[in-house]
Design a protein around this motif. Structure first.
Motif, PDB file in Angstrom:
ATOM      1  N   GLY A 247       0.486  -0.971  -0.315  1.00  0.00           N
ATOM      2  CA  GLY A 247       0.264  -0.055   0.037  1.00  0.00           C
ATOM      3  C   GLY A 247       0.960   1.641  -0.338  1.00  0.00           C
ATOM      4  O   GLY A 247       0.158   2.141  -0.947  1.00  0.00           O
TER       5      GLY A 247
ATOM      6  N   GLU B  21       0.679   4.651  -2.532  1.00  0.00           N
ATOM      7  CA  GLU B  21       0.226   6.087  -1.665  1.00  0.00           C
ATOM      8  C   GLU B  21       2.118   6.478  -2.724  1.00  0.00           C
ATOM      9  O   GLU B  21       1.334   8.070  -3.131  1.00  0.00           O
ATOM     10  CB  GLU B  21       0.639   5.505  -0.776  1.00  0.00           C
ATOM     11  CG  GLU B  21      -0.620   5.168  -0.024  1.00  0.00           C
ATOM     12  CD  GLU B  21      -0.382   5.305   1.759  1.00  0.00           C
ATOM     13  OE1 GLU B  21       1.082   6.165   1.754  1.00  0.00           O
ATOM     14  OE2 GLU B  21      -0.902   4.736   2.007  1.00  0.00           O
TER      15      GLU B  21
ATOM     16  N   THR C  17     -11.280   0.093  -4.764  1.00  0.00           N
ATOM     17  CA  THR C  17     -10.326   0.453  -3.537  1.00  0.00           C
ATOM     18  C   THR C  17     -10.217   1.002  -2.566  1.00  0.00           C
ATOM     19  O   THR C  17     -11.514   0.864  -1.992  1.00  0.00           O
ATOM     20  CB  THR C  17      -8.961   1.528  -4.015  1.00  0.00           C
ATOM     21  OG1 THR C  17     -10.149   3.533  -3.923  1.00  0.00           O
ATOM     22  CG2 THR C  17      -9.090   1.708  -5.479  1.00  0.00           C
ATOM     23  N   PRO C  18      -9.985   0.320  -0.701  1.00  0.00           N
ATOM     24  CA  PRO C  18      -9.751   0.441   0.399  1.00  0.00           C
ATOM     25  C   PRO C  18     -10.421   1.673   0.472  1.00  0.00           C
ATOM     26  O   PRO C  18     -10.689   2.286   1.554  1.00  0.00           O
ATOM     27  CB  PRO C  18      -8.613   0.221   1.098  1.00  0.00           C
ATOM     28  CG  PRO C  18      -7.611  -0.516   0.189  1.00  0.00           C
ATOM     29  CD  PRO C  18      -8.151   0.133  -1.101  1.00  0.00           C
ATOM     30  N   ARG C  19     -10.297   3.257  -0.489  1.00  0.00           N
ATOM     31  CA  ARG C  19     -10.347   4.083   0.328  1.00  0.00           C
ATOM     32  C   ARG C  19     -12.155   4.241  -0.445  1.00  0.00           C
ATOM     33  O   ARG C  19     -12.354   5.227   0.659  1.00  0.00           O
ATOM     34  CB  ARG C  19      -9.943   5.675  -1.488  1.00  0.00           C
ATOM     35  CG  ARG C  19      -8.068   5.317  -1.204  1.00  0.00           C
ATOM     36  CD  ARG C  19      -7.847   6.695  -1.756  1.00  0.00           C
ATOM     37  NE  ARG C  19      -6.093   6.767  -2.342  1.00  0.00           N
ATOM     38  CZ  ARG C  19      -5.552   7.165  -1.687  1.00  0.00           C
ATOM     39  NH1 ARG C  19      -6.061   8.381  -1.059  1.00  0.00           N
ATOM     40  NH2 ARG C  19      -4.364   7.259  -1.968  1.00  0.00           N
ATOM     41  N   ASP C  20     -13.019   3.929  -0.640  1.00  0.00           N
ATOM     42  CA  ASP C  20     -14.305   3.698  -1.626  1.00  0.00           C
ATOM     43  C   ASP C  20     -15.411   2.602  -0.413  1.00  0.00           C
ATOM     44  O   ASP C  20     -15.533   2.840  -1.069  1.00  0.00           O
ATOM     45  CB  ASP C  20     -14.137   5.145  -2.003  1.00  0.00           C
ATOM     46  CG  ASP C  20     -14.268   3.997  -3.424  1.00  0.00           C
ATOM     47  OD1 ASP C  20     -13.295   3.047  -3.018  1.00  0.00           O
ATOM     48  OD2 ASP C  20     -13.864   4.907  -4.149  1.00  0.00           O
TER      49      ASP C  20
END
Length: 154
Positions: free
Chosen positions: A27, A31, A136-139
């Motif tokens: 991850g 980034e 994605t883990p962002r949303d």
């Protein structure tokens, strides 16, 4: 029982950031990748987020595992440091869809290599495994993450 399908992928070029160490820590490389692409105004629709995994964690020390966080775009992206190019070979792949947290992917790999591959009559190619992250883990909640695991075949 998990479903594996055979598919053919074209050769693809990816803009990548190298990562060494635990695969679960890639991850950080993502980034850096997205930060670099964002700063260069290269983010947009049609990007495919991929991880390229070179080593077998059962035979390589965790600190030495090699992988790459990458983006494949419909049109070639300019690849300048810290980005590095990587080629994903074209050909036949066994594809297994994993649903759930990245930390649980080991079970999908164990099924793919330990159950499906020996019974398939197929041989793995001498090329890295690819993961394509469809969300994605962002949303997305960890239980709703969808990743396609691609095992290259001879």
């Amino acid at each position: 029982m998990q479903h594996v399908e055979i598919c053919t992928l074209p050769q693809m070029r990816a803009a990548t950031i190298a990562h060494r160490g635990s695969y679960l820590e890639i991850g950080r490389a993502f980034e850096t990748l997205f930060g670099t692409l964002g700063a260069r105004n290269l983010l947009g629709p049609g990007l495919r987020m991929v991880g390229i995994y070179y080593d077998d964690p059962a035979s390589v020390a965790e600190a030495e595992l090699r992988s790459r966080a990458g983006i494949v775009a419909a049109k070639p992206l300019p690849v300048e440091l810290p980005l590095e190019p990587a080629t994903i070979i074209g050909g036949e792949y066994a594809m297994l869809r994993h649903r759930g947290p990245y930390a649980d992917m080991r079970r999908s790999y164990d099924f793919l290599y330990g159950s499906w591959l020996p019974q398939s009559g197929r041989e793995p190619a001498d090329a890295p495994c690819i993961e394509e992250y469809l969300n994605t883990p962002r949303d997305t909640a960890p239980t709703e993450l969808i990743s396609d695991i691609y095992l290259p075949l001879r």
